[in-house]
Design a protein around this motif. Structure first.
Motif, PDB file in Angstrom:
ATOM      1  N   UNK A  72       0.958  -0.909   0.158  1.00  0.00           N
ATOM      2  CA  UNK A  72      -0.488  -0.196   0.273  1.00  0.00           C
ATOM      3  C   UNK A  72       0.834   1.752   0.103  1.00  0.00           C
ATOM      4  N   UNK A  73       1.750   1.134   0.933  1.00  0.00           N
ATOM      5  CA  UNK A  73       2.889   2.450   0.301  1.00  0.00           C
ATOM      6  C   UNK A  73       3.878   2.632  -0.569  1.00  0.00           C
ATOM      7  N   UNK A  74       3.798   1.326  -0.949  1.00  0.00           N
ATOM      8  CA  UNK A  74       4.597   1.885  -2.373  1.00  0.00           C
ATOM      9  C   UNK A  74       3.531   1.989  -3.333  1.00  0.00           C
ATOM     10  N   UNK A  75       1.932   1.887  -3.461  1.00  0.00           N
ATOM     11  CA  UNK A  75       1.686   2.493  -3.900  1.00  0.00           C
ATOM     12  C   UNK A  75       1.340   3.510  -4.320  1.00  0.00           C
ATOM     13  N   UNK A  76       0.902   4.244  -2.873  1.00  0.00           N
ATOM     14  CA  UNK A  76       0.963   5.890  -2.550  1.00  0.00           C
ATOM     15  C   UNK A  76       2.525   6.798  -2.952  1.00  0.00           C
ATOM     16  N   UNK A  77       3.383   5.508  -2.977  1.00  0.00           N
ATOM     17  CA  UNK A  77       4.936   6.335  -3.593  1.00  0.00           C
ATOM     18  C   UNK A  77       4.358   6.664  -4.879  1.00  0.00           C
ATOM     19  N   UNK A  78       4.051   5.708  -5.943  1.00  0.00           N
ATOM     20  CA  UNK A  78       3.895   5.593  -6.996  1.00  0.00           C
ATOM     21  C   UNK A  78       3.386   6.768  -7.477  1.00  0.00           C
ATOM     22  N   UNK A  79       2.150   7.009  -7.090  1.00  0.00           N
ATOM     23  CA  UNK A  79       0.978   8.559  -7.183  1.00  0.00           C
ATOM     24  C   UNK A  79       1.594   9.533  -7.282  1.00  0.00           C
ATOM     25  N   UNK A  80       2.361   9.735  -5.744  1.00  0.00           N
ATOM     26  CA  UNK A  80       3.497  11.091  -5.112  1.00  0.00           C
ATOM     27  C   UNK A  80       4.622  11.178  -6.689  1.00  0.00           C
ATOM     28  N   UNK A  81       5.329   9.974  -6.851  1.00  0.00           N
ATOM     29  CA  UNK A  81       6.201  10.517  -8.171  1.00  0.00           C
ATOM     30  C   UNK A  81       5.489  10.691  -9.462  1.00  0.00           C
ATOM     31  N   UNK A  82       4.080  10.162  -9.082  1.00  0.00           N
ATOM     32  CA  UNK A  82       3.870  10.757 -10.766  1.00  0.00           C
ATOM     33  C   UNK A  82       3.779  12.342 -10.139  1.00  0.00           C
ATOM     34  N   UNK A  83       2.570  12.163  -9.668  1.00  0.00           N
ATOM     35  CA  UNK A  83       2.769  13.401  -9.504  1.00  0.00           C
ATOM     36  C   UNK A  83       3.849  14.949  -9.743  1.00  0.00           C
ATOM     37  N   UNK A  84       4.600  14.153  -9.617  1.00  0.00           N
ATOM     38  CA  UNK A  84       6.717  14.782  -9.480  1.00  0.00           C
ATOM     39  C   UNK A  84       6.286  15.389 -10.953  1.00  0.00           C
ATOM     40  N   UNK A  85       5.819  13.543 -11.467  1.00  0.00           N
ATOM     41  CA  UNK A  85       6.482  13.687 -12.502  1.00  0.00           C
ATOM     42  C   UNK A  85       5.758  14.972 -13.771  1.00  0.00           C
ATOM     43  N   UNK A  86       4.567  15.217 -13.255  1.00  0.00           N
ATOM     44  CA  UNK A  86       3.610  15.821 -13.813  1.00  0.00           C
ATOM     45  C   UNK A  86       3.909  18.096 -13.446  1.00  0.00           C
ATOM     46  N   UNK A  87       5.127  18.016 -12.937  1.00  0.00           N
ATOM     47  CA  UNK A  87       5.260  19.673 -12.257  1.00  0.00           C
ATOM     48  C   UNK A  87       5.020  19.545 -11.251  1.00  0.00           C
ATOM     49  N   UNK A  88       4.196  19.085  -9.881  1.00  0.00           N
ATOM     50  CA  UNK A  88       3.538  19.214  -9.027  1.00  0.00           C
ATOM     51  C   UNK A  88       4.956  19.096  -7.747  1.00  0.00           C
ATOM     52  N   UNK A  89       4.804  20.012  -6.250  1.00  0.00           N
ATOM     53  CA  UNK A  89       5.652  19.410  -6.139  1.00  0.00           C
ATOM     54  C   UNK A  89       4.406  19.291  -4.599  1.00  0.00           C
ATOM     55  N   UNK A  90       4.039  17.980  -4.180  1.00  0.00           N
ATOM     56  CA  UNK A  90       3.129  17.305  -2.607  1.00  0.00           C
ATOM     57  C   UNK A  90       3.979  17.972  -1.765  1.00  0.00           C
ATOM     58  N   UNK A  91       5.303  17.794  -1.940  1.00  0.00           N
ATOM     59  CA  UNK A  91       5.702  18.743   0.316  1.00  0.00           C
ATOM     60  C   UNK A  91       5.560  19.831   0.102  1.00  0.00           C
ATOM     61  N   UNK A  92       5.718  20.372  -0.680  1.00  0.00           N
ATOM     62  CA  UNK A  92       5.278  21.856  -0.599  1.00  0.00           C
ATOM     63  C   UNK A  92       3.396  22.039  -0.767  1.00  0.00           C
TER      64      UNK A  92
END
Length: 431
Positions: A72-92
């Protein structure tokens, strides 16, 4: 830690070190596991925005365990990294969202993620201060809006009893009494919560830092010999009249061992070592410890009847589990013994005071009580027999004996000087 695929097996076998350790997944770049020295295991994602020259950022996914499994954590990590690839900054984005948290939200987040190394008893105390004082006074305010003046106002309000309540919490917890002690502890908790918020980038400062709390004198109530006799007679009378023998034994053990109430009420038979006359407690306020048992304390334990199938020494009603509450009966006992101001914790103080008065060193007393800091035991120093005073008493007694006998025979004259010289030598050694 080396790079490997993060699975349940690798997570379960991850061993804590002296500092935070990181295990990075060999298949999904940026997916990792953080292992703290306390053993807490947390899934996270690390990434860069804007190319190699930019600093890395991390997002916490969650603690290992329900609901976060490795997959489940791996799946969430993929979602976050996909958002980064689209130019987003999830941490910010996450930080911006959390800056709008209320103090009530911060309290809940702190209890969920900021109390990893705290004992369960400390967490319960924190929950009480949050429920009774912090949320009513600051709960609806935004975390970023709290100022030093707000914290100082909370200190005054709790001290003057503004949040005091005669009612117990819905879960049967403690009452909110307010007062200077409660106010000081609440501000100390707020300071820790805002330090947690600072570490999570929810604030840029800690508004509770540097606020002076009340100097509350610790209550020190010691039983005199005459009071102990009254208490002992009352306990015997209550037992003869049919009072719960386990409850009476619990009170006796508190006085005979110097243990804390929770240590006696939670004591299990497998912790009682009759061979070496001690209690081997796996946990206490100061961690695991061994409590030596005097003969009378050991006899009290041996005489207690074990309840089949119940591991607790102080058995609960009907022989089930542990005895939870002895406060109501204690109030009756201390009232009958004419000791209305005596608290159960004062029995622990009385144990230490008797030891100090009988010549036991503060080091030994501290070891029996499980004190980790010598300053904690130092409060009993004034009760100990002063060795200089003992020597002075011996000298004055020898002189007084001579003054009462104006004509000393030669042998008695020699004996007096021997006693005087010995007393003088003792005094010099002590000084």
């Amino acid at each position: 830690m080396p790079s490997t695929r993060i699975s349940k097996r690798t997570v379960d076998s991850a061993i804590p070190g002296a500092r935070d350790c990181y295990l990075w997944d060999s298949e999904l770049s940026g997916f990792g596991l953080k292992v703290t020295p306390s053993g807490a295991k947390t899934y996270l994602v690390q990434y860069r925005t804007g190319g190699r020259g930019m600093p890395t950022r991390r997002i916490t996914i969650g603690r290992h365990g329900s609901p976060w499994t490795p997959e489940q954590a791996r799946q969430e990590a993929r979602r976050v990294l996909a958002a980064v690839d689209l130019g987003e900054d999830p941490a910010a984005a996450k930080a911006d969202k959390r800056r709008d948290l209320t103090v009530s939200d911060l309290c809940d987040l702190y209890l969920a993620e900021g109390c990893t190394t705290k004992k369960s008893s400390t967490i319960r105390a924190d929950q009480g201060r949050i429920t009774w004082h912090i949320k009513p006074l600051l709960g609806k305010r935004k975390v970023g809006d709290i100022t030093r003046a707000d914290v100082e106002r909370l200190l005054r309000d709790v001290a003057t009893g503004k949040t005091a309540s005669p009612q117990r919490s819905s879960k049967g917890g403690s009452r909110a009494t307010g007062g200077k002690g409660a106010a000081s502890q609440t501000v100390i908790l707020l300071r820790a919560m805002f330090a947690f918020a600072l570490a999570r980038e929810l604030r840029e400062d800690n508004p509770a830092t540097g606020i002076k709390t009340f100097q509350v004198r610790k209550l020190e109530r010691f039983l005199t010999e005459e009071e102990m006799a009254r208490l002992g007679k009352t306990l015997s009378d209550f037992e003869k009249k049919g009072a719960n023998p386990y409850l009476i034994a619990a009170i006796r053990l508190l006085l005979l061992t110097g243990c804390r109430k929770s240590e006696i009420l939670k004591l299990t038979w497998d912790c009682v070592d009759t061979t070496h006359s001690c209690l081997r407690l796996p946990d206490s306020k100061t961690g695991a410890k061994v409590v030596p048992l005097g003969r009378t304390a050991l006899d009290t334990l041996i005489k207690l009847q074990r309840v089949p199938g119940n591991p607790y020494v102080i058995s609960g009603k009907g022989g089930n589990g542990q005895l939870v509450n002895i406060d109501r009966t204690w109030e009756k006992i201390r009232g009958t013994a004419q000791l209305p101001d005596l608290r159960l914790h004062d029995l622990r103080h009385s144990f230490a005071s008797v030891g100090a008065a009988n010549g036991s060193s503060l080091l030994i007393i501290g070891k029996i009580l499980g004190h980790t800091q010598p300053t904690t035991t130092q409060r009993y120093a004034h009760l100990a027999n002063d060795p200089v005073l003992v020597a002075a008493n011996k000298i004055s007694a020898a002189i007084a004996g001579a003054l009462d006998q104006p004509s000393l025979r030669k042998d008695r004259h020699h004996k007096f000087h021997v006693q005087l010289n010995r007393a003088a030598i003792l005094l010099n050694k002590q000084v």
